[in-house]
Design a protein around this motif. Structure first.
Motif, PDB file in Angstrom:
ATOM      1  N   GLU A  24       0.823  -1.207   0.000  1.00  0.00           N
ATOM      2  CA  GLU A  24       0.000   0.000   0.000  1.00  0.00           C
ATOM      3  C   GLU A  24       0.860   1.262   0.000  1.00  0.00           C
ATOM      4  O   GLU A  24       0.554   2.230  -0.694  1.00  0.00           O
ATOM      5  CB  GLU A  24      -0.931   0.005   1.207  1.00  0.00           C
ATOM      6  CG  GLU A  24      -2.069  -0.989   1.091  1.00  0.00           C
ATOM      7  CD  GLU A  24      -2.917  -1.050   2.348  1.00  0.00           C
ATOM      8  OE1 GLU A  24      -2.598  -0.362   3.344  1.00  0.00           O
ATOM      9  OE2 GLU A  24      -3.908  -1.800   2.328  1.00  0.00           O
ATOM     10  N   LEU A  27       2.361   1.620  -3.524  1.00  0.00           N
ATOM     11  CA  LEU A  27       1.368   2.082  -4.490  1.00  0.00           C
ATOM     12  C   LEU A  27       0.969   3.531  -4.241  1.00  0.00           C
ATOM     13  O   LEU A  27       0.761   4.295  -5.181  1.00  0.00           O
ATOM     14  CB  LEU A  27       0.135   1.173  -4.458  1.00  0.00           C
ATOM     15  CG  LEU A  27       0.363  -0.250  -4.958  1.00  0.00           C
ATOM     16  CD1 LEU A  27      -0.908  -1.076  -4.790  1.00  0.00           C
ATOM     17  CD2 LEU A  27       0.835  -0.270  -6.401  1.00  0.00           C
ATOM     18  N   GLY A  28       0.892   3.921  -2.978  1.00  0.00           N
ATOM     19  CA  GLY A  28       0.586   5.315  -2.661  1.00  0.00           C
ATOM     20  C   GLY A  28       1.665   6.257  -3.144  1.00  0.00           C
ATOM     21  O   GLY A  28       1.385   7.314  -3.709  1.00  0.00           O
ATOM     22  N   LEU A  30       3.776   5.594  -5.560  1.00  0.00           N
ATOM     23  CA  LEU A  30       3.745   5.529  -7.018  1.00  0.00           C
ATOM     24  C   LEU A  30       2.674   6.453  -7.567  1.00  0.00           C
ATOM     25  O   LEU A  30       2.897   7.186  -8.535  1.00  0.00           O
ATOM     26  CB  LEU A  30       3.499   4.084  -7.466  1.00  0.00           C
ATOM     27  CG  LEU A  30       3.641   3.787  -8.950  1.00  0.00           C
ATOM     28  CD1 LEU A  30       5.057   4.077  -9.423  1.00  0.00           C
ATOM     29  CD2 LEU A  30       3.277   2.343  -9.224  1.00  0.00           C
ATOM     30  N   ARG A  31       1.520   6.445  -6.930  1.00  0.00           N
ATOM     31  CA  ARG A  31       0.433   7.331  -7.354  1.00  0.00           C
ATOM     32  C   ARG A  31       0.828   8.787  -7.148  1.00  0.00           C
ATOM     33  O   ARG A  31       0.572   9.644  -7.989  1.00  0.00           O
ATOM     34  CB  ARG A  31      -0.829   7.008  -6.576  1.00  0.00           C
ATOM     35  CG  ARG A  31      -2.005   7.818  -6.997  1.00  0.00           C
ATOM     36  CD  ARG A  31      -3.256   7.387  -6.284  1.00  0.00           C
ATOM     37  NE  ARG A  31      -4.360   8.231  -6.675  1.00  0.00           N
ATOM     38  CZ  ARG A  31      -5.520   8.252  -6.081  1.00  0.00           C
ATOM     39  NH1 ARG A  31      -5.743   7.443  -5.066  1.00  0.00           N
ATOM     40  NH2 ARG A  31      -6.469   9.045  -6.486  1.00  0.00           N
ATOM     41  N   ALA A  32       1.459   9.077  -5.999  1.00  0.00           N
ATOM     42  CA  ALA A  32       1.883  10.442  -5.717  1.00  0.00           C
ATOM     43  C   ALA A  32       2.935  10.907  -6.703  1.00  0.00           C
ATOM     44  O   ALA A  32       2.946  12.067  -7.102  1.00  0.00           O
ATOM     45  CB  ALA A  32       2.408  10.542  -4.289  1.00  0.00           C
ATOM     46  N   SER A  33       3.816  10.019  -7.113  1.00  0.00           N
ATOM     47  CA  SER A  33       4.870  10.424  -8.048  1.00  0.00           C
ATOM     48  C   SER A  33       4.298  10.751  -9.418  1.00  0.00           C
ATOM     49  O   SER A  33       4.896  11.499 -10.176  1.00  0.00           O
ATOM     50  CB  SER A  33       5.933   9.332  -8.176  1.00  0.00           C
ATOM     51  OG  SER A  33       5.428   8.230  -8.898  1.00  0.00           O
ATOM     52  N   GLY A  34       3.129  10.210  -9.726  1.00  0.00           N
ATOM     53  CA  GLY A  34       2.490  10.525 -10.997  1.00  0.00           C
ATOM     54  C   GLY A  34       1.832  11.891 -11.007  1.00  0.00           C
ATOM     55  O   GLY A  34       1.593  12.466 -12.062  1.00  0.00           O
ATOM     56  N   THR A  35       1.553  12.432  -9.813  1.00  0.00           N
ATOM     57  CA  THR A  35       0.857  13.716  -9.737  1.00  0.00           C
ATOM     58  C   THR A  35       1.766  14.868  -9.333  1.00  0.00           C
ATOM     59  O   THR A  35       1.374  16.017  -9.445  1.00  0.00           O
ATOM     60  CB  THR A  35      -0.308  13.637  -8.733  1.00  0.00           C
ATOM     61  OG1 THR A  35       0.206  13.281  -7.452  1.00  0.00           O
ATOM     62  CG2 THR A  35      -1.328  12.602  -9.166  1.00  0.00           C
ATOM     63  N   THR A  36       2.954  14.565  -8.871  1.00  0.00           N
ATOM     64  CA  THR A  36       3.863  15.626  -8.455  1.00  0.00           C
ATOM     65  C   THR A  36       5.300  15.202  -8.724  1.00  0.00           C
ATOM     66  O   THR A  36       5.594  14.024  -8.845  1.00  0.00           O
ATOM     67  CB  THR A  36       3.680  15.952  -6.958  1.00  0.00           C
ATOM     68  OG1 THR A  36       4.546  17.021  -6.618  1.00  0.00           O
ATOM     69  CG2 THR A  36       4.005  14.758  -6.082  1.00  0.00           C
TER      70      THR A  36
END
Length: 56
Positions: A24, A27-28, A30-36
């Motif tokens: 988790e 993945l969190g 990874l998701r954050a790196s896609g937005t900032t």
């Protein structure tokens, strides 16, 4: 005998929760790196490597 089964189930439960926590977190991030741009992919690789070391 019941105590041994209970203890092994407890250890398995803790290991499963630990693994899920690392997944988790990965993945969190990874998701954050896609937005900032604040989180570098190398940091994600280090996190995954640390998680694998702790799981083994």
């Amino acid at each position: 005998m019941a105590t041994i089964n209970s203890a092994s189930k407890l250890v398995a439960d803790i290991a499963e929760r630990t693994a899920l926590t690392y997944v988790e977190a990965f993945l969190g991030l990874l998701r954050a790196s896609g937005t900032t741009n604040l989180i570098a992919l190398s940091a994600l690789g280090q996190l995954l490597g640390t998680a694998l070391v702790h799981l083994l």
